[in-house]
Design a protein around this motif. Sequence first.
Motif, PDB file in Angstrom:
ATOM      1  N   GLY A   1     136.796 -37.502  48.871  1.00 20.33           N
ATOM      2  CA  GLY A   1     136.634 -36.305  47.830  1.00 20.33           C
ATOM      3  C   GLY A   1     137.774 -36.311  47.102  1.00 20.33           C
ATOM      4  O   GLY A   1     138.046 -35.443  46.006  1.00 20.33           O
ATOM      5  N   GLU A   2     139.143 -36.998  47.515  1.00 20.56           N
ATOM      6  CA  GLU A   2     140.270 -36.957  47.000  1.00 20.56           C
ATOM      7  C   GLU A   2     140.459 -38.107  46.111  1.00 20.56           C
ATOM      8  O   GLU A   2     139.942 -39.197  46.012  1.00 20.56           O
ATOM      9  CB  GLU A   2     141.403 -37.266  47.818  1.00 20.56           C
ATOM     10  CG  GLU A   2     141.797 -36.118  48.777  1.00 20.56           C
ATOM     11  CD  GLU A   2     142.887 -36.215  49.768  1.00 20.56           C
ATOM     12  OE1 GLU A   2     143.340 -35.235  50.435  1.00 20.56           O
ATOM     13  OE2 GLU A   2     143.579 -37.320  49.617  1.00 20.56           O
ATOM     14  N   ARG A   3     141.232 -37.898  44.822  1.00 21.59           N
ATOM     15  CA  ARG A   3     141.572 -38.899  44.033  1.00 21.59           C
ATOM     16  C   ARG A   3     142.593 -39.891  44.590  1.00 21.59           C
ATOM     17  O   ARG A   3     143.594 -39.226  44.944  1.00 21.59           O
ATOM     18  CB  ARG A   3     141.832 -38.585  42.503  1.00 21.59           C
ATOM     19  CG  ARG A   3     140.839 -37.520  42.012  1.00 21.59           C
ATOM     20  CD  ARG A   3     141.434 -36.788  40.498  1.00 21.59           C
ATOM     21  NE  ARG A   3     141.935 -38.054  39.950  1.00 21.59           N
ATOM     22  CZ  ARG A   3     142.777 -37.469  38.586  1.00 21.59           C
ATOM     23  NH1 ARG A   3     142.649 -36.434  38.353  1.00 21.59           N
ATOM     24  NH2 ARG A   3     143.205 -38.636  37.859  1.00 21.59           N
ATOM     25  N   PRO A   4     142.751 -41.051  44.416  1.00 22.63           N
ATOM     26  CA  PRO A   4     143.724 -41.931  44.704  1.00 22.63           C
ATOM     27  C   PRO A   4     144.995 -41.672  44.218  1.00 22.63           C
ATOM     28  O   PRO A   4     144.911 -41.097  42.925  1.00 22.63           O
ATOM     29  CB  PRO A   4     143.267 -43.245  44.424  1.00 22.63           C
ATOM     30  CG  PRO A   4     141.824 -43.245  44.176  1.00 22.63           C
ATOM     31  CD  PRO A   4     141.685 -41.715  43.606  1.00 22.63           C
ATOM     32  N   ILE A   5     146.230 -41.539  44.991  1.00 19.91           N
ATOM     33  CA  ILE A   5     147.466 -41.144  44.436  1.00 19.91           C
ATOM     34  C   ILE A   5     147.958 -42.590  44.569  1.00 19.91           C
ATOM     35  O   ILE A   5     148.539 -43.136  45.252  1.00 19.91           O
ATOM     36  CB  ILE A   5     148.228 -40.378  45.145  1.00 19.91           C
ATOM     37  CG1 ILE A   5     147.148 -38.968  45.441  1.00 19.91           C
ATOM     38  CG2 ILE A   5     149.446 -39.888  44.847  1.00 19.91           C
ATOM     39  CD1 ILE A   5     147.691 -37.938  46.504  1.00 19.91           C
ATOM     40  N   GLU A   6     148.461 -43.133  43.216  1.00 23.84           N
ATOM     41  CA  GLU A   6     149.419 -44.231  42.880  1.00 23.84           C
ATOM     42  C   GLU A   6     150.868 -43.795  42.706  1.00 23.84           C
ATOM     43  O   GLU A   6     151.028 -43.114  41.516  1.00 23.84           O
ATOM     44  CB  GLU A   6     148.826 -45.239  41.994  1.00 23.84           C
ATOM     45  CG  GLU A   6     147.425 -45.627  42.259  1.00 23.84           C
ATOM     46  CD  GLU A   6     147.483 -46.671  43.498  1.00 23.84           C
ATOM     47  OE1 GLU A   6     148.301 -47.126  43.771  1.00 23.84           O
ATOM     48  OE2 GLU A   6     146.272 -46.561  44.382  1.00 23.84           O
ATOM     49  N   LEU A   7     151.649 -44.133  43.394  1.00 25.56           N
ATOM     50  CA  LEU A   7     153.016 -44.050  43.051  1.00 25.56           C
ATOM     51  C   LEU A   7     153.787 -45.463  42.864  1.00 25.56           C
ATOM     52  O   LEU A   7     153.591 -46.358  43.820  1.00 25.56           O
ATOM     53  CB  LEU A   7     153.753 -43.335  44.267  1.00 25.56           C
ATOM     54  CG  LEU A   7     153.511 -41.809  44.654  1.00 25.56           C
ATOM     55  CD1 LEU A   7     154.288 -41.447  45.855  1.00 25.56           C
ATOM     56  CD2 LEU A   7     153.598 -40.862  43.265  1.00 25.56           C
TER      57      LEU A   7
END
Length: 505
Positions: free
Chosen positions: A291-297
Motif C-alpha cells: 500500500g506504500e508508494r515507492p520512495i526514490e532518493l
Amino acid sequence: MKPTRDATEPGPRPGPADFGLPRPAAFGSPAQPLRELGGPPGWPLLGHLPILDRRRLQQQLECWAGTHGALYRLQLGRRPVLVVADHQLAQDVMRRRPQRVLRSPTTRRVCQELGVDGLFMSEGDRWQALRRLTVRAFTPEMLRGFHPRLLAIGQRWRESWVAALRQGQQPDLARDLPRFSLEVGVALAMGVDLGAGHDGRGQPGAGSLQLQADIEFLISQVWRRINATVPLWRWFKTAPERAVDAAIERVRQALLPIVEQARAHRAAQPEATPRHLLDALLIAQARPEAGERPIELSDEQLVRLLTELVFAGEDTSAHSLAWLMTLASRHPGAWQQLQTEIAQACPEDGPAHGPDYDSLRRLPYAEALIQESQRLKPVISLLMFQAAEDQVVGGVLVPKGAGLMTLNRYSALKLGPEDRHDFRPERWLAVDGQAPCASSMPFGAGARTCPGRYAALLQMKTLLALLAPALDLLPSQAPLPAEVLEVTLRPAALDLRWKLSSRWG
C-alpha cells in the motif's frame, strides 16, 4: 534486577509512573493571547535578543521559568515566542509535529545550507516519506549486523586510552569522545571506517582524515550560523565562508562514490543482510510495504540525508557519554557496580574480545546509568519550533508564525521526590517495568521522536562494556563542570581521571 526496557532494540516505552507529577490544568475559553503573557523584561524593539546568553541559554531560560512560571513569553525582535517548561505541555507541543508545529525556520535553513537536509530538516509529505523509510532502516537486524564494526571501533579507542595510561598520561576524552562518536556515526550511516584506512606509516589515510576534519568543521558551524545576528554569508563570501563552502563540496565528493558502491553491492547481493544504514535504506526503497508508494532518493539526496544523520549523532552521543562519566565520578560506587555487572554479563576471553550484541541486553545497571545521566543532563535540552497555524498551548493562544521553545528537563529538576537533583541510577531499576520519571524525554516525544535512539543507546552501552573492565574511574570531589549550550548541552571541561584496572595493569 530486570531492566526497565531493552536499550538496544525498539520496544514500547515504560508506563508513566511519574512520582505523582500534576497533570496539565484544564483551561477555560477564551484562551489568553500570547502577547498578554508575562515574562522577563526586555528592550524596546529588540526584545530579549540583547540579553540572551547563547552559551548558557538553557540555564537562563530555566531560571526565568522559576520566576515567571512554566509558560512565559519572550520577544525576539518582532517575533513572539512561547517558552514551555512543563514536560507534559512540551510533549503536547512535540506531538503536534509535523502538521501544526514546524522546526525553527532559522535552524532548517542553516542546516540545508551546510548540506544537512534529510529527515530532521523536512516537513509535510517529504518528512512522512523519509520517516517511514528511516524507521524501516533502523531495524534490530541492521543494528545487530553493525555491532561487530562498532565493537572494532570501540576496541581501537580503548587500546589508545590503555596505551596512554601505560605511558603515564591521562586519556584526553574531551577530544576523543567526539571523534569516537563521529567514527561510529560515519560507519553506521554508510559503512566507512574513518580509523581503519591507514597509510604505510600506520597513520589514518589522508582521505579519511580529510573527511573527518571536514565533518567536524561543518558541525562547528551550525551553532555559529544559527546565532548569527545577520547572515552575511548569504551575500558576502569572506575567506572563512569560502572555507565552509569548500568543506561542503569535499564531503559531497567523498560520499557520492560511497553511495554508488553501496548501490552496486545491493544490486549484486540483493538478499544480503544490511551492513549499515545506507544499505538498509536501499533495501527499504526497493521493497516498499503493501500500500506504500515507492520512495526514490537520488544519490545527492542520500548524501544529504546521511550527512544529517551523522551530524545528529556525533555531539549527542559524545556529550551523553561525557556527562555520564562525569556524574559517575561524583557518585561513589557507580563505576564499580558497572564493572561488576559487566564482568558477570559480558565475560571477556582476553583483550581481543568484547561484549556481543545479545550480552548488552543483560546490563540493567548500565542502562540505568544512561537513563539517569540523561535525566539530569539531557544533551538535547532545548528545542525551538514555529507554529504552523493559530493554536492553544496550555491555555495560551499562539498565533501562526510565533516561536515555541520547549525546556526538556525543567520538570525533572523542579518536581518529584526530594532526591530529584541527586544522581541516583538505582531509581531506574524498577521491578515493575515502570519508568520512575516520565518527565525525562532525552529523545523527544511524538511522531518525531529520534529514530536513532536505539543506535545511540547501543553505542553507549558498547563503549561502557569495553571500558569498565579495563579502566577504573577515579572518584572526584570537584564540583560538576559548567554547562555549555552549542546545539547540544556539553560539559565545559572534562576533569576525569583514570587508572588501569588490576586485570589490565
